[in-house]
Design a protein around this motif. Structure first.
Motif, PDB file in Angstrom:
ATOM      1  N   TYR A   1      14.506   6.748   9.443  1.00 40.84           N
ATOM      2  CA  TYR A   1      13.589   7.752   8.918  1.00 40.84           C
ATOM      3  C   TYR A   1      12.531   7.097   8.041  1.00 40.84           C
ATOM      4  N   LEU A   2      11.390   7.769   7.927  1.00 41.18           N
ATOM      5  CA  LEU A   2      10.365   7.348   6.983  1.00 41.18           C
ATOM      6  C   LEU A   2       9.884   8.597   6.257  1.00 41.18           C
ATOM      7  N   GLN A   3      10.258   8.717   4.997  1.00 41.13           N
ATOM      8  CA  GLN A   3       9.782   9.810   4.161  1.00 41.13           C
ATOM      9  C   GLN A   3       8.483   9.382   3.510  1.00 41.13           C
ATOM     10  N   MET A   4       7.429  10.117   3.776  1.00 40.11           N
ATOM     11  CA  MET A   4       6.098   9.763   3.274  1.00 40.11           C
ATOM     12  C   MET A   4       5.622  10.848   2.317  1.00 40.11           C
ATOM     13  N   ASN A   5       5.459  10.473   1.057  1.00 41.42           N
ATOM     14  CA  ASN A   5       4.995  11.393   0.026  1.00 41.42           C
ATOM     15  C   ASN A   5       3.636  10.956  -0.500  1.00 41.42           C
ATOM     16  N   SER A   6       2.977  11.851  -1.178  1.00 38.47           N
ATOM     17  CA  SER A   6       1.661  11.545  -1.776  1.00 38.47           C
ATOM     18  C   SER A   6       0.736  10.880  -0.764  1.00 38.47           C
ATOM     19  N   LEU A   7       0.662  11.479   0.395  1.00 29.37           N
ATOM     20  CA  LEU A   7      -0.120  10.879   1.478  1.00 29.37           C
ATOM     21  C   LEU A   7      -1.600  10.848   1.136  1.00 29.37           C
ATOM     22  N   LYS A   8      -2.251   9.795   1.610  1.00 28.81           N
ATOM     23  CA  LYS A   8      -3.677   9.570   1.383  1.00 28.81           C
ATOM     24  C   LYS A   8      -4.404   9.512   2.728  1.00 28.81           C
ATOM     25  N   PRO A   9      -5.683   9.792   2.748  1.00 32.51           N
ATOM     26  CA  PRO A   9      -6.425   9.690   4.021  1.00 32.51           C
ATOM     27  C   PRO A   9      -6.295   8.314   4.673  1.00 32.51           C
ATOM     28  N   GLU A  10      -6.165   7.274   3.857  1.00 31.83           N
ATOM     29  CA  GLU A  10      -6.040   5.927   4.428  1.00 31.83           C
ATOM     30  C   GLU A  10      -4.683   5.672   5.075  1.00 31.83           C
TER      31      GLU A  10
ATOM     32  N   SER B   1       0.809  -1.228   0.000  1.00 36.28           N
ATOM     33  CA  SER B   1       0.000   0.000   0.000  1.00 36.28           C
ATOM     34  C   SER B   1       0.840   1.275   0.000  1.00 36.28           C
ATOM     35  N   VAL B   2       2.131   1.178   0.314  1.00 33.94           N
ATOM     36  CA  VAL B   2       2.966   2.380   0.381  1.00 33.94           C
ATOM     37  C   VAL B   2       4.110   2.374  -0.628  1.00 33.94           C
ATOM     38  N   LYS B   3       4.256   1.281  -1.362  1.00 40.90           N
ATOM     39  CA  LYS B   3       5.348   1.204  -2.335  1.00 40.90           C
ATOM     40  C   LYS B   3       5.264   2.350  -3.338  1.00 40.90           C
ATOM     41  N   GLY B   4       6.394   2.972  -3.584  1.00 40.28           N
ATOM     42  CA  GLY B   4       6.442   4.075  -4.526  1.00 40.28           C
ATOM     43  C   GLY B   4       6.120   5.423  -3.910  1.00 40.28           C
ATOM     44  N   ARG B   5       5.609   5.426  -2.689  1.00 40.03           N
ATOM     45  CA  ARG B   5       5.264   6.679  -2.009  1.00 40.03           C
ATOM     46  C   ARG B   5       6.116   6.912  -0.764  1.00 40.03           C
ATOM     47  N   PHE B   6       6.455   5.849  -0.051  1.00 41.44           N
ATOM     48  CA  PHE B   6       7.222   5.959   1.186  1.00 41.44           C
ATOM     49  C   PHE B   6       8.643   5.450   0.948  1.00 41.44           C
ATOM     50  N   THR B   7       9.602   6.044   1.670  1.00 38.33           N
ATOM     51  CA  THR B   7      10.988   5.604   1.611  1.00 38.33           C
ATOM     52  C   THR B   7      11.548   5.515   3.015  1.00 38.33           C
ATOM     53  N   ILE B   8      12.085   4.352   3.348  1.00 36.32           N
ATOM     54  CA  ILE B   8      12.739   4.174   4.649  1.00 36.32           C
ATOM     55  C   ILE B   8      14.240   4.304   4.459  1.00 36.32           C
ATOM     56  N   SER B   9      14.899   4.945   5.412  1.00 32.84           N
ATOM     57  CA  SER B   9      16.352   5.084   5.367  1.00 32.84           C
ATOM     58  C   SER B   9      16.873   5.102   6.794  1.00 32.84           C
ATOM     59  N   ARG B  10      18.176   5.010   6.929  1.00 27.97           N
ATOM     60  CA  ARG B  10      18.751   4.985   8.269  1.00 27.97           C
ATOM     61  C   ARG B  10      20.119   5.640   8.285  1.00 27.97           C
ATOM     62  N   ASP B  11      20.489   6.122   9.464  1.00 27.96           N
ATOM     63  CA  ASP B  11      21.818   6.675   9.714  1.00 27.96           C
ATOM     64  C   ASP B  11      22.399   5.854  10.857  1.00 27.96           C
ATOM     65  N   ASN B  12      23.286   4.930  10.523  1.00 33.56           N
ATOM     66  CA  ASN B  12      23.803   4.027  11.553  1.00 33.56           C
ATOM     67  C   ASN B  12      24.673   4.765  12.569  1.00 33.56           C
ATOM     68  N   ASN B  13      25.320   5.835  12.148  1.00 36.23           N
ATOM     69  CA  ASN B  13      26.156   6.595  13.082  1.00 36.23           C
ATOM     70  C   ASN B  13      25.312   7.274  14.157  1.00 36.23           C
ATOM     71  N   GLU B  14      24.077   7.632  13.783  1.00 35.26           N
ATOM     72  CA  GLU B  14      23.176   8.319  14.711  1.00 35.26           C
ATOM     73  C   GLU B  14      22.125   7.387  15.291  1.00 35.26           C
ATOM     74  N   ASN B  15      22.189   6.096  14.950  1.00 33.63           N
ATOM     75  CA  ASN B  15      21.183   5.125  15.426  1.00 33.63           C
ATOM     76  C   ASN B  15      19.761   5.621  15.156  1.00 33.63           C
ATOM     77  N   THR B  16      19.554   6.122  13.958  1.00 31.22           N
ATOM     78  CA  THR B  16      18.281   6.756  13.613  1.00 31.22           C
ATOM     79  C   THR B  16      17.729   6.142  12.333  1.00 31.22           C
TER      80      THR B  16
END
Length: 123
Positions: free
Chosen positions: A79-88, A62-77
């Protein structure tokens, strides 16, 4: 004390974007797999995206192509970038992490959940 702290949720109009962050803190030796889950009212918690320590990721259909997960191992962090958000996409989003920590002078594996951050997408 080892904990996950999330930020970045909020209210956005349909078609908008949000970026969630989740930082692990404490006596952490390494962060292993990390992921984002969500739970809408009346629904079960579901996997949104997952990323390994090596950077391999997978997404819910349901989120493929719209959301991107990434990480910064140095910061133990993670992220989730969410684009083209939908009410669902409206839900409480939870961070999950598998950690290797130093606890009571021992190296232990630990799985933690964040406190959740609400995302509301208006139509």
């Amino acid at each position: 004390q080892v904990q996950l702290v999330e930020s970045g949720g909020g209210l956005v109009q349909a078609g908008g974007s949000l970026r969630l962050s989740c930082a692990a803190s404490g006596s952490i030796i390494s962060t292993n797999a990390m992921g984002w889950y969500r739970q809408a009212p009346g629904n079960q918690r579901e996997l949104v995206a997952h990323i390994t320590s090596g950077g391999s990721s997978n997404y819910a259909d349901s989120v493929k192509g719209r959301f991107t997960i990434s990480r910064d191992n140095n910061e133990n962090t993670v992220y989730l970038q969410m684009n083209s958000l939908k009410p669902e996409d409206t839900a409480v989003y939870y961070c999950n992490a598998e950690l290797t920590v130093l606890k009571l002078l021992r190296i232990q594996s630990l799985e933690l959940w964040g406190q959740g951050t609400p995302v509301t997408v208006s139509s």
